[in-house]
Write an enzyme that holds these catalytic residues in place. Structure first.
Site, PDB file in Angstrom:
ATOM      1  N   ARG A  26      49.704  47.632  64.988  1.00 26.89           N
ATOM      2  CA  ARG A  26      50.752  47.039  64.125  1.00 26.89           C
ATOM      3  C   ARG A  26      50.551  45.544  63.874  1.00 26.89           C
ATOM      4  NH1 ARG A  26      53.929  50.431  67.399  1.00 26.89           N
ATOM      5  NH2 ARG A  26      54.464  52.337  66.310  1.00 26.89           N
ATOM      6  N   LYS A  68      45.572  37.218  52.000  1.00 30.78           N
ATOM      7  CA  LYS A  68      45.465  38.516  51.324  1.00 30.78           C
ATOM      8  C   LYS A  68      44.333  39.287  51.982  1.00 30.78           C
ATOM      9  CE  LYS A  68      47.118  37.882  46.595  1.00 30.78           C
ATOM     10  NZ  LYS A  68      46.742  37.894  45.169  1.00 30.78           N
ATOM     11  N   GLU A  72      35.461  30.596  40.828  1.00 30.04           N
ATOM     12  CA  GLU A  72      36.782  30.297  41.422  1.00 30.04           C
ATOM     13  C   GLU A  72      36.978  28.776  41.540  1.00 30.04           C
ATOM     14  OE1 GLU A  72      38.726  32.819  41.699  1.00 30.04           O
ATOM     15  OE2 GLU A  72      37.556  34.586  42.301  1.00 30.04           O
ATOM     16  N   LYS A  97      44.310  25.782  46.889  1.00 30.67           N
ATOM     17  CA  LYS A  97      44.809  27.141  47.125  1.00 30.67           C
ATOM     18  C   LYS A  97      45.958  27.124  48.136  1.00 30.67           C
ATOM     19  CE  LYS A  97      43.964  31.934  47.783  1.00 30.67           C
ATOM     20  NZ  LYS A  97      43.094  33.086  47.921  1.00 30.67           N
ATOM     21  N   GLU A 114      53.121  36.113  46.398  1.00 27.51           N
ATOM     22  CA  GLU A 114      52.913  36.294  44.959  1.00 27.51           C
ATOM     23  C   GLU A 114      54.129  36.847  44.226  1.00 27.51           C
ATOM     24  OE1 GLU A 114      48.853  37.394  43.901  1.00 27.51           O
ATOM     25  OE2 GLU A 114      49.641  38.415  42.148  1.00 27.51           O
ATOM     26  N   ARG A 146      52.028  31.952  42.715  1.00 30.73           N
ATOM     27  CA  ARG A 146      50.686  32.387  43.154  1.00 30.73           C
ATOM     28  C   ARG A 146      49.937  33.158  42.071  1.00 30.73           C
ATOM     29  NH1 ARG A 146      48.911  34.456  49.212  1.00 30.73           N
ATOM     30  NH2 ARG A 146      46.714  34.834  48.691  1.00 30.73           N
ATOM     31  N   ASN A 165      45.480  34.118  39.496  1.00 32.37           N
ATOM     32  CA  ASN A 165      44.897  35.275  38.800  1.00 32.37           C
ATOM     33  C   ASN A 165      44.360  34.899  37.426  1.00 32.37           C
ATOM     34  OD1 ASN A 165      45.534  36.992  40.914  1.00 32.37           O
ATOM     35  ND2 ASN A 165      47.574  37.418  40.103  1.00 32.37           N
ATOM     36  N   HIS A 225      41.511  36.731  35.903  1.00 32.87           N
ATOM     37  CA  HIS A 225      41.326  37.967  36.669  1.00 32.87           C
ATOM     38  C   HIS A 225      41.859  39.206  35.951  1.00 32.87           C
ATOM     39  CE1 HIS A 225      40.265  35.129  39.738  1.00 32.87           C
ATOM     40  NE2 HIS A 225      40.123  36.039  40.672  1.00 32.87           N
ATOM     41  N   HIS A 270      38.830  41.361  36.235  1.00 35.25           N
ATOM     42  CA  HIS A 270      38.756  42.525  37.140  1.00 35.25           C
ATOM     43  C   HIS A 270      38.341  43.772  36.372  1.00 35.25           C
ATOM     44  CE1 HIS A 270      41.321  41.323  40.888  1.00 35.25           C
ATOM     45  NE2 HIS A 270      40.030  41.133  41.072  1.00 35.25           N
ATOM     46  N   HIS A 320      31.764  39.519  41.447  1.00 33.70           N
ATOM     47  CA  HIS A 320      33.167  39.195  41.178  1.00 33.70           C
ATOM     48  C   HIS A 320      33.279  37.935  40.305  1.00 33.70           C
ATOM     49  CE1 HIS A 320      37.464  38.927  41.925  1.00 33.70           C
ATOM     50  NE2 HIS A 320      37.310  37.685  42.351  1.00 33.70           N
TER      51      HIS A 320
HETATM   52  P1  NAD Z   1      30.257  39.506  49.897  1.00 38.70           P
HETATM   53  O1  NAD Z   1      31.159  39.414  51.029  1.00 38.70           O
HETATM   54  O2  NAD Z   1      29.755  40.850  49.495  1.00 38.70           O
HETATM   55  O3  NAD Z   1      29.005  38.540  50.158  1.00 38.70           O
HETATM   56  C1  NAD Z   1      27.958  38.494  49.208  1.00 38.70           C
HETATM   57  C2  NAD Z   1      26.593  38.741  49.883  1.00 38.70           C
HETATM   58  O4  NAD Z   1      26.225  37.572  50.614  1.00 38.70           O
HETATM   59  C3  NAD Z   1      26.599  39.869  50.900  1.00 38.70           C
HETATM   60  O5  NAD Z   1      25.398  40.586  50.799  1.00 38.70           O
HETATM   61  C4  NAD Z   1      26.676  39.140  52.237  1.00 38.70           C
HETATM   62  O6  NAD Z   1      26.151  39.869  53.313  1.00 38.70           O
HETATM   63  C5  NAD Z   1      25.837  37.928  51.949  1.00 38.70           C
HETATM   64  N1  NAD Z   1      26.083  36.741  52.742  1.00 38.70           N
HETATM   65  C6  NAD Z   1      27.249  36.310  53.243  1.00 38.70           C
HETATM   66  N2  NAD Z   1      27.099  35.085  53.768  1.00 38.70           N
HETATM   67  C7  NAD Z   1      25.810  34.745  53.619  1.00 38.70           C
HETATM   68  C8  NAD Z   1      25.048  33.599  53.949  1.00 38.70           C
HETATM   69  N3  NAD Z   1      25.633  32.514  54.455  1.00 38.70           N
HETATM   70  N4  NAD Z   1      23.720  33.602  53.691  1.00 38.70           N
HETATM   71  C9  NAD Z   1      23.133  34.687  53.100  1.00 38.70           C
HETATM   72  N5  NAD Z   1      23.810  35.773  52.727  1.00 38.70           N
HETATM   73  C10 NAD Z   1      25.140  35.802  52.989  1.00 38.70           C
HETATM   74  O7  NAD Z   1      30.925  38.886  48.558  1.00 38.70           O
HETATM   75  P2  NAD Z   1      31.841  37.601  48.333  1.00 38.70           P
HETATM   76  O8  NAD Z   1      31.517  37.140  46.981  1.00 38.70           O
HETATM   77  O9  NAD Z   1      31.803  36.660  49.466  1.00 38.70           O
HETATM   78  O10 NAD Z   1      33.318  38.216  48.332  1.00 38.70           O
HETATM   79  C11 NAD Z   1      33.735  39.150  47.376  1.00 38.70           C
HETATM   80  C12 NAD Z   1      34.927  39.890  47.933  1.00 38.70           C
HETATM   81  O11 NAD Z   1      35.967  38.962  48.207  1.00 38.70           O
HETATM   82  C13 NAD Z   1      35.493  40.937  47.005  1.00 38.70           C
HETATM   83  O12 NAD Z   1      35.717  42.113  47.731  1.00 38.70           O
HETATM   84  C14 NAD Z   1      36.813  40.332  46.543  1.00 38.70           C
HETATM   85  O13 NAD Z   1      37.788  41.309  46.260  1.00 38.70           O
HETATM   86  C15 NAD Z   1      37.188  39.499  47.726  1.00 38.70           C
HETATM   87  N6  NAD Z   1      38.082  38.373  47.418  1.00 38.70           N
HETATM   88  C16 NAD Z   1      39.242  38.277  48.122  1.00 38.70           C
HETATM   89  C17 NAD Z   1      40.113  37.233  47.870  1.00 38.70           C
HETATM   90  C18 NAD Z   1      41.363  37.079  48.694  1.00 38.70           C
HETATM   91  O14 NAD Z   1      42.201  36.239  48.367  1.00 38.70           O
HETATM   92  N7  NAD Z   1      41.514  37.818  49.763  1.00 38.70           N
HETATM   93  C19 NAD Z   1      39.795  36.267  46.909  1.00 38.70           C
HETATM   94  C20 NAD Z   1      38.598  36.388  46.218  1.00 38.70           C
HETATM   95  C21 NAD Z   1      37.748  37.452  46.481  1.00 38.70           C
HETATM   96  N1  GLY Z   2      42.680  35.324  45.082  1.00 40.47           N
HETATM   97  C1  GLY Z   2      44.027  35.300  44.593  1.00 40.47           C
HETATM   98  C2  GLY Z   2      45.024  35.053  45.659  1.00 40.47           C
HETATM   99  O1  GLY Z   2      44.691  34.808  46.796  1.00 40.47           O
HETATM  100  O2  GLY Z   2      46.191  35.083  45.389  1.00 40.47           O
END
Ligand code: NAD
Ligand code: GLY
Length: 366
Positions: free
Chosen positions: A121, A143, A185, A229, A239, A243, A247, A250, A254, A266
């Protein structure tokens, strides 16, 4: 090292930003009084690069540390992988006082954060983001989510971390494509909220895209994005209103990302979404062409964003937007740019306006 506080009452935490600070995780963790047992969740790519210093530092600080490694890739950001991780947490004996430490990009952060939000939980978690996307966006604001066959990030929870530790040196091993993707971003944060960041990017975009800036400037850049942020999240944690400005780009972005079958990163899709949404704003008379041109030049100057994927079909993008979780009671909500630092909400964008904007992006895309 810079510290950005995120002020959310009892859920407040600090974001530490610096270069070469991974090995401070142990002492920082202990200073916060976090649990005696921790599980580091990571993937093989990141583990090969950064697991050792993180694990050593935690163990040197007296923390009983286990490691859970999951396959690399958005396609593994699923409930099935969550079940596997949680099985390993049970196996390792984590209890309600224990802590999950995420080590990786946004995929690991979102998914392991969701594991922490739901394990027994809800237990504590710490984010150690290692991509630009995760350092400027995903690790901040609580998030957490996984994807569902019927949509990205469809299953999730708001769960704030206890600490975010950002070592900007980790960006040096990141593939250039991921650096550029994360810049979408960064551009977004400047445009929706901050003239100083926008000016910095206008002055130095090519150097930033190559990470050819001083370590202090890179730390400043990452901390600046976290501050922007954090300010938005502090005003609207879950949100309900403000917030939504995060987006920007997005709503269409998206849908483009999904329509590309996730072949676009992304940030690559979000950059195209920002171009389309700026066009809608200009056509509605909300935004001047000077702001749209400034945005599109920044996108193009990354040297990697703004390219269209010919496999993306406009009608598919429009259909996908209707099922986006940002739609409320069937109405698609848009955040439109009014000028640098100014946003306007609109739920009055027609399918024709979207189609026109997509055609404009296809013609403009480099
Ligand atoms: P990812 O986590 O897939 O990383 C991209 C690639 O880089 C992967 O292959 C990873 O293994 C590699 N990698 C990571 N760190 C590295 C490093 N220092 N050196 C070499 N390789 C490295 O992708 P991302 O772009 O980091 O994140 C995308 C995700 O984040 C999506 O799922 C998206 O929905 C999410 N996201 C969430 C929020 C939120 O607010 N929670 C905001 C934006 C995006
Ligand atoms: N990435 C959008 C948010 O965190 O609200």
């Amino acid at each position: 090292m810079k510290t950005v506080p995120v002020n959310l009452g009892s859920r407040s935490y600090d974001i530490h930003v610096g270069h070469g600070i991974l090995d401070r995780i142990g002492t920082t963790y202990v200073d916060l009084g976090l649990g005696a047992k921790a599980a580091i969740v990571t993937n093989p790519t990141v583990a090969a690069l950064y697991l050792n210093p993180v694990q050593r530092s935690l163990e040197a600080a007296g923390i009983d540390t286990s490691v859970v490694t999951v396959p690399d890739g958005e396609e593994y950001k699923t409930l099935e992988t969550v079940a596997t991780i949680q099985g390993e947490l049970i196996q390792a004996g984590l209890d309600r006082t224990s802590c999950v430490v995420t080590l990786g990009g946004g995929v690991i952060g979102d998914m392991a954060g969701f594991c922490a939000a739901t394990y027994m939980r809800g237990i504590d978690f710490v984010q150690i983001p290692t991509t630009l996307e995760a350092q400027v966006d995903a690790s901040v604001g609580g998030k957490t989510a996984v994807d569902h066959a019927q949509g990205k990030n469809m299953v999730g929870a708001f769960h704030q971390p206890k600490l975010v530790l950002i070592d900007t040196e980790t960006l040096m091993s990141l593939p250039k494509r991921d650096v550029r993707s994360g810049l979408a971003e960064v551009i977004k944060h400047g445009l929706i909220r901050d003239q100083e960041l926008t000016d910095f990017l206008c002055d130095r975009m090519e150097q930033v895209a190559e990470l050819e800036i001083e370590a202090e400037d890179l730390d400043w850049l990452i901390a600046k994005n976290c501050e922007i942020k954090a300010g938005v999240v502090e005003a609207d944690e879950t949100e309900k209103g403000l917030r939504e400005i995060l987006n920007y780009g997005h709503t269409i972005g998206h849908a483009i990302e999904s329509a590309s079958g996730f072949r676009l990163r992304h940030g690559e899709a979000i950059a195209l979404g920002m171009m389309a949404e700026a066009k809608i704003a200009v056509d509605k008379g909300v935004c001047g062409t000077d702001t749209m041109d400034l945005q599109n030049q920044l996108i193009s100057r990354t040297g990697g964003l703004g390219g269209w994927d010919d496999r993306v079909q406009d009608n598919q993008v429009i259909e996908l937007m209707a099922s986006d979780k940002k739609a409320r009671e069937g109405v698609i909500r848009f955040v439109l740019l009014g000028g640098v630092g100014q946003t306007v909400h609109s739920d009055d964008v027609s399918a024709d306006e979207i189609a026109t904007s997509l055609q404009y992006v296809r013609e403009t895309a480099s």
